[in-house]
Design an enzyme around this catalytic site. Structure first.
Site, PDB file in Angstrom:
ATOM      1  N   LEU A   1     -87.403 -13.863   8.156  1.00  0.00           N
ATOM      2  CA  LEU A   1     -86.637 -12.699   7.798  1.00  0.00           C
ATOM      3  C   LEU A   1     -85.117 -13.048   7.088  1.00  0.00           C
ATOM      4  O   LEU A   1     -84.628 -13.795   8.002  1.00  0.00           O
ATOM      5  CB  LEU A   1     -86.693 -11.546   8.727  1.00  0.00           C
ATOM      6  CG  LEU A   1     -87.942 -10.764   8.986  1.00  0.00           C
ATOM      7  CD1 LEU A   1     -87.408  -9.406   9.803  1.00  0.00           C
ATOM      8  CD2 LEU A   1     -88.638 -10.032   7.722  1.00  0.00           C
ATOM      9  N   ASP A   2     -84.877 -12.574   6.328  1.00  0.00           N
ATOM     10  CA  ASP A   2     -83.469 -12.827   5.885  1.00  0.00           C
ATOM     11  C   ASP A   2     -82.354 -12.373   6.621  1.00  0.00           C
ATOM     12  O   ASP A   2     -82.678 -11.359   7.589  1.00  0.00           O
ATOM     13  CB  ASP A   2     -83.121 -12.237   4.487  1.00  0.00           C
ATOM     14  CG  ASP A   2     -83.939 -13.008   3.356  1.00  0.00           C
ATOM     15  OD1 ASP A   2     -84.478 -13.826   3.587  1.00  0.00           O
ATOM     16  OD2 ASP A   2     -83.914 -12.136   2.274  1.00  0.00           O
ATOM     17  N   ARG A   3     -81.226 -12.915   7.032  1.00  0.00           N
ATOM     18  CA  ARG A   3     -80.274 -12.526   7.935  1.00  0.00           C
ATOM     19  C   ARG A   3     -79.851 -11.196   7.817  1.00  0.00           C
ATOM     20  O   ARG A   3     -80.047 -10.326   9.049  1.00  0.00           O
ATOM     21  CB  ARG A   3     -79.204 -13.245   7.851  1.00  0.00           C
ATOM     22  CG  ARG A   3     -78.089 -13.268   8.746  1.00  0.00           C
ATOM     23  CD  ARG A   3     -76.899 -14.149   8.784  1.00  0.00           C
ATOM     24  NE  ARG A   3     -76.174 -14.326  10.222  1.00  0.00           N
ATOM     25  CZ  ARG A   3     -75.376 -15.095  10.474  1.00  0.00           C
ATOM     26  NH1 ARG A   3     -75.171 -16.353   9.949  1.00  0.00           N
ATOM     27  NH2 ARG A   3     -74.549 -14.845  11.740  1.00  0.00           N
TER      28      ARG A   3
ATOM     29  N   ARG B   1     -86.048  -8.134  -2.399  1.00  0.00           N
ATOM     30  CA  ARG B   1     -84.779  -7.775  -2.665  1.00  0.00           C
ATOM     31  C   ARG B   1     -84.593  -8.129  -4.197  1.00  0.00           C
ATOM     32  O   ARG B   1     -84.055  -7.052  -4.810  1.00  0.00           O
ATOM     33  CB  ARG B   1     -83.519  -8.832  -1.657  1.00  0.00           C
ATOM     34  CG  ARG B   1     -83.819  -8.651  -0.461  1.00  0.00           C
ATOM     35  CD  ARG B   1     -83.074  -9.447   0.306  1.00  0.00           C
ATOM     36  NE  ARG B   1     -81.448  -9.670   0.047  1.00  0.00           N
ATOM     37  CZ  ARG B   1     -80.873 -10.405   0.646  1.00  0.00           C
ATOM     38  NH1 ARG B   1     -81.319 -11.352   1.598  1.00  0.00           N
ATOM     39  NH2 ARG B   1     -79.416 -10.419   0.474  1.00  0.00           N
TER      40      ARG B   1
END
Length: 243
Positions: A61-63, A164
């Site tokens: 998962l992105d930060r 996103r």
């Protein structure tokens, strides 16, 4: 300081956690402590394991994103889980908060994404271009609250920054996601994207797991709990939206 993660599910083969926004899953050039490090510490401490702990994230998962992350505790589980993700035999549901109302109530987004590794951004194109990868996401508008819309997202593919960049390409960047065009950052630098549900067959026991990560303990998120009328007992998760 908020906890970097909470455990959702754990056995000899898997560790599944709910990651807090702001924590890296795997190391990068910042050298910051990662979710993998925190979870290895947890396993070592809980099971009094001397020496190195085998623990590998099966996906990322992105930060700035919160929610479910699956770790494999054995090489067999890692191999089988990696295959599940690759074959897309895994069912993912995300929630996202956006400011702008998407035109359709339900739709499928299809783009071709090109990743710029130097800048760590992806760009979406309406048709295939050189070095692009096809990306597909189904979305549904769940409802509106205080000037923001809650969307449920079901990615079909799993490209870097897919949700996103696809929402931004639709003109609905995720709240707080300045990298993809939202007007201002969230105070804690998170973005309002949460990996909410995961459904898959256990890599060893073969039983179906229905996993759910509670929304972040954050005033903005918590007001959207009223849309959570799906209970974890919803066994039709494979083919229905929450609402």
């Amino acid at each position: 300081m908020k906890k970097p993660f909470n455990v959702i599910f754990e056995d000899n083969h898997l560790l599944v956690v709910n990651k807090s926004a702001g924590i890296l899953v795997q190391g990068d050039k910042t050298g910051d402590k990662t979710l993998t490090d925190y979870c290895k510490d947890y396993i070592a401490h809980k099971y009094q394991k001397p020496g190195a702990v085998f623990l590998h994230p099966v996906h990322r998962l992105d930060r700035p994103v919160s929610g479910i992350v699956v770790f494999a505790r054995t090489s067999k589980a890692l191999e089988r889980m990696t295959a599940l993700f690759r074959k897309r035999d895994i069912h993912k549901v995300y929630w996202a908060i956006v400011k702008k109302k998407p035109r359709e109530e339900m739709a499928k987004l299809t783009h071709w994404l090109v990743k710029d590794n130097d800048k760590n951004v992806s760009k979406a194109f309406e048709r295939e271009v050189a070095d692009s990868k096809k990306s597909e996401t189904n979305y549904k508008r769940m409802g509106k609250l205080n000037d923001h819309w809650l969307l449920e997202l079901r990615p079909v593919t799993g490209r870097p920054h897919q949700l996103r960049v696809q929402l931004a390409a639709m003109g609905c960047p995720i709240r707080g996601d300045v990298k993809y065009g939202f007007s201002k950052a969230n105070p804690d630098l998170s973005i309002n994207l949460h990996a909410f549900h995961l459904v898959f067959n256990h890599p060893v026991k073969k039983e179906k797991l229905f996993l759910r990560a509670a929304l972040p303990e954050d005033q903005f998120w918590e007001q959207f709990l009223e849309f959570e009328n799906v209970k974890t007992s919803d066994r039709h998760l494979d083919n229905t939206f929450s609402g």
